[in-house]
Enzyme design. Structure first.
Site, PDB file in Angstrom:
ATOM      1  N   GLY A 240      44.716  47.464  49.698  1.00 31.42           N
ATOM      2  CA  GLY A 240      43.966  46.764  48.696  1.00 31.42           C
ATOM      3  C   GLY A 240      42.967  45.683  49.498  1.00 31.42           C
ATOM      4  NE  ARG A 314      33.768  52.415  45.680  1.00 30.43           N
ATOM      5  CZ  ARG A 314      33.343  51.121  45.472  1.00 30.43           C
ATOM      6  NH1 ARG A 314      32.231  50.478  45.952  1.00 30.43           N
ATOM      7  NH2 ARG A 314      34.325  50.120  44.998  1.00 30.43           N
ATOM      8  CB  CYS A 344      21.163  65.857  33.552  1.00 28.24           C
ATOM      9  SG  CYS A 344      22.612  66.237  33.913  1.00 28.24           S
ATOM     10  CD  GLU A 345      26.148  61.988  33.273  1.00 28.78           C
ATOM     11  OE1 GLU A 345      26.878  60.938  32.988  1.00 28.78           O
ATOM     12  OE2 GLU A 345      26.975  63.045  33.353  1.00 28.78           O
ATOM     13  CE1 TYR A 373      39.821  55.323  47.764  1.00 29.37           C
ATOM     14  CE2 TYR A 373      38.886  53.144  48.574  1.00 29.37           C
ATOM     15  CZ  TYR A 373      40.182  53.998  48.283  1.00 29.37           C
ATOM     16  OH  TYR A 373      41.339  53.551  48.950  1.00 29.37           O
TER      17      TYR A 373
HETATM   18  N1  LLP Z   1      47.906  52.860  48.958  1.00 38.57           N
HETATM   19  C1  LLP Z   1      48.018  53.350  47.688  1.00 38.57           C
HETATM   20  C2  LLP Z   1      49.350  53.595  47.006  1.00 38.57           C
HETATM   21  C3  LLP Z   1      46.906  53.383  46.786  1.00 38.57           C
HETATM   22  O1  LLP Z   1      46.945  53.741  45.695  1.00 38.57           O
HETATM   23  C4  LLP Z   1      45.535  52.909  47.733  1.00 38.57           C
HETATM   24  C5  LLP Z   1      44.417  53.141  46.851  1.00 38.57           C
HETATM   25  C6  LLP Z   1      45.592  52.601  48.854  1.00 38.57           C
HETATM   26  C7  LLP Z   1      46.926  52.498  49.597  1.00 38.57           C
HETATM   27  C8  LLP Z   1      44.350  52.086  49.617  1.00 38.57           C
HETATM   28  O2  LLP Z   1      43.679  51.143  49.172  1.00 38.57           O
HETATM   29  P1  LLP Z   1      42.624  50.409  49.680  1.00 38.57           P
HETATM   30  O3  LLP Z   1      42.997  49.820  51.132  1.00 38.57           O
HETATM   31  O4  LLP Z   1      41.426  51.520  50.042  1.00 38.57           O
HETATM   32  O5  LLP Z   1      42.093  49.622  48.794  1.00 38.57           O
HETATM   33  N2  LLP Z   1      37.964  54.859  44.293  1.00 38.57           N
HETATM   34  C9  LLP Z   1      38.167  53.356  44.143  1.00 38.57           C
HETATM   35  C10 LLP Z   1      39.549  53.094  44.813  1.00 38.57           C
HETATM   36  C11 LLP Z   1      40.667  53.488  44.400  1.00 38.57           C
HETATM   37  C12 LLP Z   1      41.957  52.950  45.173  1.00 38.57           C
HETATM   38  C13 LLP Z   1      43.253  53.912  44.951  1.00 38.57           C
HETATM   39  N3  LLP Z   1      44.262  53.590  45.611  1.00 38.57           N
HETATM   40  C14 LLP Z   1      36.999  52.737  44.621  1.00 38.57           C
HETATM   41  O6  LLP Z   1      35.929  53.414  45.103  1.00 38.57           O
HETATM   42  O7  LLP Z   1      36.788  51.617  44.444  1.00 38.57           O
END
Ligand code: LLP
Length: 414
Positions: A240, A314, A344-345, A373
């Site tokens: 996070g 994103r 096309c959007e 991501y």
């Molecule tokens: N652990 C769990 C259980 C998760 O669901 C996630 C991310 C992480 C760790 C890693 O989180 P991070 O450190 O990367 O924030 N596609 C979205 C982000 C989706 C995150 C999903 N879960 C974007 O492009 O912002």
């Protein structure tokens, strides 16, 4: 000097290599990654937590290209997998089963069976029903499976609603008040060894206060469960930690550690972290070329690239901001522009009202902080083959994933 992508006299440079040279050789769209920047991010995070026993399980979902996984594994990273596919990829990248935690809502029987058979560090169970199914599978295999319970602490992470996961209304985790009961039930259930508690509040968090609150919740639960005679080995705080996509500031790893460590230390448990974005986002850029320019009276100036939502979704999905700049900026002024893709959007927009300066058709344009991501969420919409990926390391570079071809796409079809 900090590692990664910086402008030098002749344009964008990465760790001593001119980005323009790579792009000329490999073509566009292309993702470029700085191995040195990934190492720097990992080491900074690891050092920030040095005062407490901890393990960094890199969240593969952010970017699971093998070459990057190998860089992280060599640094001592462990892995966080969110699907059977990510478990397989982690294994192929050389992570030991005992270094993998398996998270994710809605794990299938096949995925649970794979996990049970491998002997992972922990399966983070998301519901009582999932725990029951995993227990059945473990008994049938004659194995014991280490489990952690994912807690839904009902904490607001102050992030985009699409990527907030720790509120009561979200599909994730077990509501706080049901966790101690589930733990007692797990202990009584053959085949499962309850070893940990897990939480993940959401992604791109720019405030560490919710993370501190979540650490406190886990520590309190650990105490409660321990009083009932169950020893908690580890507390898993999920991922996070946000990054600064614009000129704002993201919390430092040191601030993160300072916020969460007091509660973790009191609980006397090993800390597990699952960072994804913070380790790889700033280490990657997406580069496309200008395919067309449009400027009609009464309409914005459009810079139309050969890359868009198929490579980086994103901006369109979360309204996310990514800095955008020419790989070799031209001198002079130009009106702000809409930086759009070829799909096309109308939502296929990478940046709105951007000052990228004068550009011409064929110029290479970089979209920054795209290491997390980006490629993992790419698609073949409009039958667009996926981009190539390049790793820049030790003053050199190499293609670590070749560009997809139409033959690759059609190989799966009748
Ligand atoms: N652990 C769990 C259980 C998760 O669901 C996630 C991310 C992480 C760790 C890693 O989180 P991070 O450190 O990367 O924030 N596609 C979205 C982000 C989706 C995150 C999903 N879960 C974007 O492009 O912002």
């Amino acid at each position: 000097m900090a590692a990664g992508f910086v402008y030098r006299e002749h344009g964008l440079n990465c760790d001593g290599v001119a980005v323009a040279d790579i792009v000329s050789a490999v073509g566009t769209p292309v993702y470029l990654y700085s191995a040195a920047r990934v190492r720097e991010a990992f080491t900074t995070l690891d050092r920030a937590f040095a005062a407490a026993p901890h393990t960094i399980h890199y969240a593969l979902k952010a970017n699971s290209t093998l070459a990057l996984l190998r860089v992280l594994r060599a640094l001592g990273a462990h892995a966080d997998a969110n699907s059977g596919g990510e478990i397989d990829v982690a294994l192929r990248a050389g992570f030991e089963p005992g270094a993998i935690v398996f998270t994710g809502v809605g794990k299938t029987r096949e995925e649970l069976t794979k996990a049970a058979g491998l002997g992972l560090k922990a399966v983070n169970v998301e519901s009582a029903g999932e725990a029951v199914r995993l227990g059945e599978i473990a008994r049938a295999l004659g194995r014991r499976v280490r489990v952690a319970v994912r807690v839904n602490p009902d904490i607001d992470a102050h992030t985009h609603t699409h990527i907030a996961t720790g509120r009561r209304g979200n599909k994730f985790g077990v509501p706080l008040e049901h966790v101690p009961g589930l733990f007692r039930d797990l202990r009584a259930r053959d085949g499962l060894d309850p070893v940990g508690l897990h939480v993940h509040l959401g992604s791109q968090l720019l405030d560490v206060a919710p993370l501190a609150a979540a650490a406190r919740v886990l520590a309190n639960l650990a105490r409660e469960v321990r009083d009932a005679g169950i020893r908690i080995e580890h507390l898993d705080l999920g991922g996070g930690l946000g990054v600064a996509y614009d000129d704002g500031v993201a919390p430092s790893p040191a601030a993160y550690a300072e916020a969460v460590l007091p509660a973790i230390r009191e609980a006397g448990a090993h800390l597990v972290l699952e960072p994804g974005r913070a380790l790889v986002a700033p280490a990657g850029v997406l580069v496309g070329r200008v395919a067309d320019l449009k400027a009609y009276p009464g309409s914005p100036r459009f810079v139309i690239l050969d890359t868009g939502m198929t490579e980086l979704i994103r901006p369109m999905l979360y309204g996310a901001f990514h800095r955008i700049g020419a790989v070799v900026p031209r001198p002079g002024e130009a009106p702000v522009s809409e930086i759009v893709g070829p799909l096309c959007e109308t939502s296929d927009t990478l940046g709105r009202e951007r000052a990228v300066g004068p550009v011409e058709v064929g110029d290479a344009i970089a979209v920054f902080d795209a290491g997390a991501y980006g490629m993992v969420m790419a698609s073949n919409y409009n039958r667009r083959p996926m981009a190539a990926e390049v790793l820049i390391d030790a003053g050199g570079w190499r293609v670590v994933r070749r560009r997809q071809t139409i033959d690759d796409l059609l190989a799966l079809e009748e």
